[in-house]
Design an enzyme around this catalytic site. Structure first.
Site, short mmCIF file in Angstrom:
data_model
loop_
_atom_site.label_atom_id
_atom_site.label_comp_id
_atom_site.label_asym_id
_atom_site.label_seq_id
_atom_site.Cartn_x
_atom_site.Cartn_y
_atom_site.Cartn_z
N ARG A 1 0.83 -1.22 0.00
CA ARG A 1 0.00 0.00 0.00
C ARG A 1 0.86 1.27 0.00
O ARG A 1 0.59 2.21 -0.74
CB ARG A 1 -0.90 0.01 1.23
CG ARG A 1 -1.82 -1.21 1.32
CD ARG A 1 -3.26 -0.78 1.13
NE ARG A 1 -4.17 -1.85 1.41
CZ ARG A 1 -4.96 -1.89 2.47
NH1 ARG A 1 -4.93 -0.91 3.36
NH2 ARG A 1 -5.80 -2.88 2.65
N ASP B 1 -16.15 8.90 8.32
CA ASP B 1 -15.02 7.96 8.26
C ASP B 1 -13.76 8.82 8.26
O ASP B 1 -13.81 10.00 7.90
CB ASP B 1 -15.10 7.10 6.99
CG ASP B 1 -14.28 5.82 7.10
OD1 ASP B 1 -14.87 4.74 7.27
OD2 ASP B 1 -13.03 5.90 7.04
C1 SAM Z 1 -13.68 -2.60 8.39
S1 SAM Z 1 -14.38 -1.05 7.96
C2 SAM Z 1 -15.98 -1.20 8.69
C3 SAM Z 1 -17.05 -0.61 7.82
C4 SAM Z 1 -18.48 -0.78 8.33
N1 SAM Z 1 -18.66 -0.09 9.57
C5 SAM Z 1 -18.84 -2.22 8.48
O1 SAM Z 1 -18.88 -2.74 9.60
O2 SAM Z 1 -19.10 -2.87 7.46
C6 SAM Z 1 -13.53 0.04 9.13
C7 SAM Z 1 -13.64 1.51 8.74
O3 SAM Z 1 -13.18 2.28 9.86
C8 SAM Z 1 -12.48 3.40 9.35
N2 SAM Z 1 -11.58 3.92 10.40
C9 SAM Z 1 -10.41 3.39 10.84
N3 SAM Z 1 -9.87 4.18 11.79
C10 SAM Z 1 -10.73 5.21 11.96
C11 SAM Z 1 -10.73 6.36 12.80
N4 SAM Z 1 -9.73 6.59 13.65
N5 SAM Z 1 -11.76 7.22 12.72
C12 SAM Z 1 -12.79 6.99 11.83
N6 SAM Z 1 -12.83 5.93 11.01
C13 SAM Z 1 -11.82 5.05 11.08
C14 SAM Z 1 -11.75 2.86 8.13
O4 SAM Z 1 -11.37 3.90 7.24
C15 SAM Z 1 -12.78 1.89 7.56
O5 SAM Z 1 -13.53 2.49 6.53
#
Ligand code: SAM
Length: 299
Positions: A64, A167
């Site tokens: 990445r 996000d």
């Molecule tokens: C695995 S996805 C989950 C998506 C959705 N909530 C689901 O359960 O299907 C995790 C998401 O959390 C976001 N994320 C990670 N760290 C974060 C932070 N500190 N603040 C906000 N979002 C964050 C990532 O960018 C990603 O889009």
């Protein structure tokens, strides 16, 4: 701000810092990527987004962040990281963060949550516009599943709800706000849902579907880092979806995030967590009221 790795609680990797990381014993990589580089990246993303990268993520990090090096015509991770840390370049910090998030999601993931959400929406007070917050919205499938649920409960494409979808990752938010997906992303939805809530692309958009405009208008997308000390959001939210993001955070960070979310959760609101997340260590803030569903602690 850089902190010592130990304070991040990240498991240490091989201390032989000079070693160039290889994917296997035979292939040498395009860029110099040492164990020290990996530790440095782990520390930076943990401090910035709360994301803990374990040793198993080294190949992923190489691939990445390697793309950033290629885009910037750099030859080593050290050069990239030195520039990142010294330049204060917000756009590159965002690209770095976007590169390291994991965005796996799907429509109606953990379907039982949407059944419970539908019950909650059906209890709307007369005249109320219900506020809902999806706090790790990724590419949008989750907030649109919330919007579809509301449309079904109220029998209209203009249900009395407003959905805030946030996000940390700006790239996924761009995808989310467009609401355009490969059609296999919706293949598990019923024919009725596909017909009511999506439009099929034709010509050069063949193979794509788009969420109908009315549903997209229910959702406001904004960037928000859950690690920020203050959230610029106004509740009270009848539901907060915070699913499959807290797994990346250690328990003290989870507690801090919850202590900022609970004040904007309505007294009778629901907090939806991911399938492997539990918050028994935050019992003074929230308590369980169903499978990975919480409400404000009743004191
Ligand atoms: C695995 S996805 C989950 C998506 C959705 N909530 C689901 O359960 O299907 C995790 C998401 O959390 C976001 N994320 C990670 N760290 C974060 C932070 N500190 N603040 C906000 N979002 C964050 C990532 O960018 C990603 O889009």
């Amino acid at each position: 701000m850089k902190q010592p790795l130990q304070s991040h609680g990240i498991s240490t990797v091989d201390d032989f810092d000079a070693c160039v990381v290889r994917s296997d014993s035979s292939s040498i990589r395009e860029f110099t990527f040492t164990v020290a580089d990996f530790k440095r990246i782990s520390g930076l993303i943990h401090a910035r987004a709360g994301i803990a990268l374990n040793d198993g993520k080294r190949d992923l990090v190489y691939s990445r962040i390697g793309r950033r090096l290629r885009a910037l015509r750099m030859t080593s991770f050290r050069e990239y990281l030195d520039q990142l840390e010294s330049s204060g370049d917000d756009a590159e910090w965002q690209a770095f963060t976007n590169a390291l998030t994991t965005n796996l999601t799907s429509f109606f993931r953990e379907e039982h949550h949407f059944v419970r959400l539908a019950e909650l929406l059906a209890k709307r007070a007369p005249g109320e516009r219900m506020l809902l917050w999806c706090s790790a919205a990724s590419t949008g499938e989750e907030p649109y599943s919330i919007a579809i649920t509301a449309a079904e409960v109220f029998g209209t494409l203009k249900p009395p709800v407003s959905i805030l979808a946030t996000d940390i990752d700006t790239q996924v938010l761009d995808t989310a706000s467009q609401g355009v997906y490969a059609d296999e992303r919706i293949e598990r939805l019923s024919e009725e849902r596909k017909r009511r809530f999506f439009r099929r692309g034709t010509g050069e958009n063949q193979g794509l579907v788009r969420v109908v405009d009315e549903l997209r208008e229910l959702v406001t997308f904004r960037q928000l880092n859950l690690l920020d000390p203050r959230y610029p959001v106004r509740g009270p939210f009848r539901a907060i979806f915070c699913r499959n993001v807290m797994i990346y955070f250690d328990k003290p960070t989870q507690y801090q995030v919850l202590s900022r979310m609970v004040p904007v959760l309505a007294d009778d609101g629901l907090f939806f967590a991911g399938h492997s997340e539990s918050f028994f260590h935050a019992g003074d803030l929230i308590e369980s009221c169903g499978r990975t569903i919480y409400r404000k602690a009743q004191r």
